[in-house]
Design a protein around this motif. Structure first.
Motif, PDB file in Angstrom:
ATOM      1  N   LEU A 137       0.643  -1.071   0.091  1.00 57.63           N
ATOM      2  CA  LEU A 137       0.096   0.031   0.400  1.00 57.63           C
ATOM      3  C   LEU A 137       0.886   1.282  -0.132  1.00 57.63           C
ATOM      4  O   LEU A 137       0.343   2.328   0.035  1.00 57.63           O
TER       5      LEU A 137
ATOM      6  N   GLY B 176       2.048   0.973   5.861  1.00 58.67           N
ATOM      7  CA  GLY B 176       0.970   2.076   5.680  1.00 58.67           C
ATOM      8  C   GLY B 176       0.317   2.567   6.738  1.00 58.67           C
ATOM      9  O   GLY B 176      -0.015   1.454   7.797  1.00 58.67           O
TER      10      GLY B 176
ATOM     11  N   VAL C 289      -0.906  -0.008  14.312  1.00 58.20           N
ATOM     12  CA  VAL C 289      -2.541  -0.368  14.145  1.00 58.20           C
ATOM     13  C   VAL C 289      -2.565  -1.278  12.970  1.00 58.20           C
ATOM     14  O   VAL C 289      -2.327  -1.072  11.543  1.00 58.20           O
ATOM     15  N   TYR C 290      -2.920  -2.727  13.497  1.00 56.59           N
ATOM     16  CA  TYR C 290      -3.204  -3.679  12.450  1.00 56.59           C
ATOM     17  C   TYR C 290      -2.035  -3.765  11.511  1.00 56.59           C
ATOM     18  O   TYR C 290      -1.938  -4.232  10.057  1.00 56.59           O
TER      19      TYR C 290
ATOM     20  N   VAL D 234     -14.920   5.041   3.493  1.00 57.46           N
ATOM     21  CA  VAL D 234     -13.932   6.055   2.846  1.00 57.46           C
ATOM     22  C   VAL D 234     -12.735   5.035   2.298  1.00 57.46           C
ATOM     23  O   VAL D 234     -12.070   4.537   2.748  1.00 57.46           O
ATOM     24  N   GLU D 235     -12.581   5.108   0.972  1.00 61.46           N
ATOM     25  CA  GLU D 235     -11.718   4.415  -0.010  1.00 61.46           C
ATOM     26  C   GLU D 235     -10.457   5.363  -0.219  1.00 61.46           C
ATOM     27  O   GLU D 235     -10.785   6.632  -0.689  1.00 61.46           O
ATOM     28  N   ASN D 236      -9.304   4.851  -0.189  1.00 61.61           N
ATOM     29  CA  ASN D 236      -8.227   5.618  -0.665  1.00 61.61           C
ATOM     30  C   ASN D 236      -7.919   6.935   0.000  1.00 61.61           C
ATOM     31  O   ASN D 236      -7.795   7.992  -0.510  1.00 61.61           O
TER      32      ASN D 236
HETATM   33  N1  SAH Z   1      -1.444   0.363   9.615  1.00 61.46           N
HETATM   34  C1  SAH Z   1      -2.512   0.627   8.733  1.00 61.46           C
HETATM   35  C2  SAH Z   1      -3.799  -0.442   8.675  1.00 61.46           C
HETATM   36  C3  SAH Z   1      -3.145  -1.714   7.938  1.00 61.46           C
HETATM   37  S1  SAH Z   1      -4.573  -2.883   7.834  1.00 61.46           S
HETATM   38  C4  SAH Z   1      -3.311   1.998   9.336  1.00 61.46           C
HETATM   39  O1  SAH Z   1      -2.872   2.462  10.410  1.00 61.46           O
HETATM   40  O2  SAH Z   1      -4.201   2.605   8.575  1.00 61.46           O
HETATM   41  C5  SAH Z   1      -5.080  -2.451   6.253  1.00 61.46           C
HETATM   42  C6  SAH Z   1      -6.423  -1.777   6.285  1.00 61.46           C
HETATM   43  O3  SAH Z   1      -6.276  -0.432   6.390  1.00 61.46           O
HETATM   44  C7  SAH Z   1      -7.170  -1.610   5.133  1.00 61.46           C
HETATM   45  O4  SAH Z   1      -7.721  -3.001   4.917  1.00 61.46           O
HETATM   46  C8  SAH Z   1      -8.144  -0.665   5.236  1.00 61.46           C
HETATM   47  O5  SAH Z   1      -9.176  -1.003   6.018  1.00 61.46           O
HETATM   48  C9  SAH Z   1      -7.236   0.343   5.880  1.00 61.46           C
HETATM   49  N2  SAH Z   1      -6.572   1.451   5.017  1.00 61.46           N
HETATM   50  C10 SAH Z   1      -5.106   1.436   4.790  1.00 61.46           C
HETATM   51  N3  SAH Z   1      -4.928   2.488   3.784  1.00 61.46           N
HETATM   52  C11 SAH Z   1      -6.201   3.220   3.627  1.00 61.46           C
HETATM   53  C12 SAH Z   1      -6.622   4.309   2.794  1.00 61.46           C
HETATM   54  N4  SAH Z   1      -5.666   5.060   2.393  1.00 61.46           N
HETATM   55  N5  SAH Z   1      -8.100   4.574   2.984  1.00 61.46           N
HETATM   56  C13 SAH Z   1      -8.883   3.747   3.741  1.00 61.46           C
HETATM   57  N6  SAH Z   1      -8.380   2.738   4.513  1.00 61.46           N
HETATM   58  C14 SAH Z   1      -7.093   2.425   4.268  1.00 61.46           C
END
Ligand code: SAH
Length: 263
Positions: free
Chosen positions: A36, A86, A91-92, A194-196
């Motif tokens: 990502l 990313g 966080v995850y 919210v995407e991207n």
């Molecule tokens: N560490 C990352 C999360 C990793 S898990 C953080 O703190 O954001 C991956 C998940 O993060 C994706 O399935 C989505 O739910 C979210 N994600 C990551 N980048 C994103 C973005 N630009 N916009 C929206 N959701 C996002």
């Protein structure tokens, strides 16, 4: 022995990196990055070898072991090793497994935080996740469990928190909305996808749990967070929309970059 930096790349836009992240990335000898992480963030690693360790669905555990080994090995031969993730690395982000593996190998580590996607989405919406009088708690939730992991009680947390940010959930958003209604949340509860977040390709859809529960799967093209809670009522009033319009039309929506049917 080198040092390994776990660095948050933020939600996507390169100018949302922290100054510390940018400095560490620029000084890196080798960068292990997730799928990502955007090209203009990677471009800051001007002297580093770039290694894409983006994981593919269903192969997480094997590949995580490989990544743990690779960063330990890299620290034996490179002074500055960056593990670039990313959002926020903690966080995850499987950060703890990597920190544990590095500690077991006696390698120095440091974590550089990043803006997690739920907070980037909050900024894009112009909606505070902890709006005074409406939300006193926020839950970060994922329904996703890795292979071999015990099922988590994500639903209890998501049903009771004032504001919920669901990660790795948007593809199953209709089923999740139905589960939340089944667990007692009102079908009228506002929800946003919210995407991207933070990127030029950002798309926002607003709905309610009840409408989302009856919706067909969302046609997503990038990572997305699902946000649920009363605080999103105003976002919904401003943009009462689902489903997505095709991404190709986003340019015609204008500088707001909102991509919503029926606007
Ligand atoms: N560490 C990352 C999360 C990793 S898990 C953080 O703190 O954001 C991956 C998940 O993060 C994706 O399935 C989505 O739910 C979210 N994600 C990551 N980048 C994103 C973005 N630009 N916009 C929206 N959701 C996002």
């Amino acid at each position: 022995m080198g040092k390994v930096w776990l660095v948050g790349a933020g939600p996507g836009a390169a100018d949302l990196l922290t100054l510390r992240a940018a400095r560490v990335i620029a000084s890196a000898d080798i960068v292990f990055h997730d799928a990502l992480v955007q090209p203009d963030v990677l471009a800051l690693a001007s002297r580093a070898r770039l290694v894409d360790v983006g994981k593919r669905d269903g192969r997480h555990s094997t590949e995580q072991r490989f990544i743990n080994r690779a960063i330990v090995e890299a620290a034996r031969t490179h002074p500055v090793v960056v593990r670039l993730k990313g959002g926020d690395p903690m966080v995850y982000g499987r950060a703890q497994e990597e920190l544990d593996a590095l500690a077991a190998a006696g390698i120095a580590t440091e974590v550089v935080p990043g803006i997690t996607s739920a907070l980037a989405a909050s900024a894009s919406l112009g909606i505070s996740l902890t709006r005074r009088g409406a939300a006193r708690h926020v839950a970060f939730v994922t329904p996703r469990t890795g292979a071999g992991e015990a099922a988590s009680d994500w639903l209890a947390a998501a049903a009771s928190a004032d504001t919920v940010a669901l990660y790795m959930a948007s593809r199953q958003a209709p089923a999740i909305a139905a589960a939340l209604v089944g667990a007692g949340r009102s079908p009228a509860t506002p929800a946003c996808v919210v995407e991207n977040a933070s990127l030029a390709t950002e798309r926002i859809a607003t709905t309610t749990l009840g409408a989302l529960a009856g919706h067909s799967p969302l046609a997503l093209e990038g990572p997305a967070v699902l946000l649920v809670g009363e605080v999103f009522r105003e976002a919904r009033a401003a943009r009462p929309n689902l489903p997505w319009t095709p991404a190709a039309q986003s340019g015609s929506i204008g500088p707001e970059r909102r991509l919503l049917a029926g606007r």
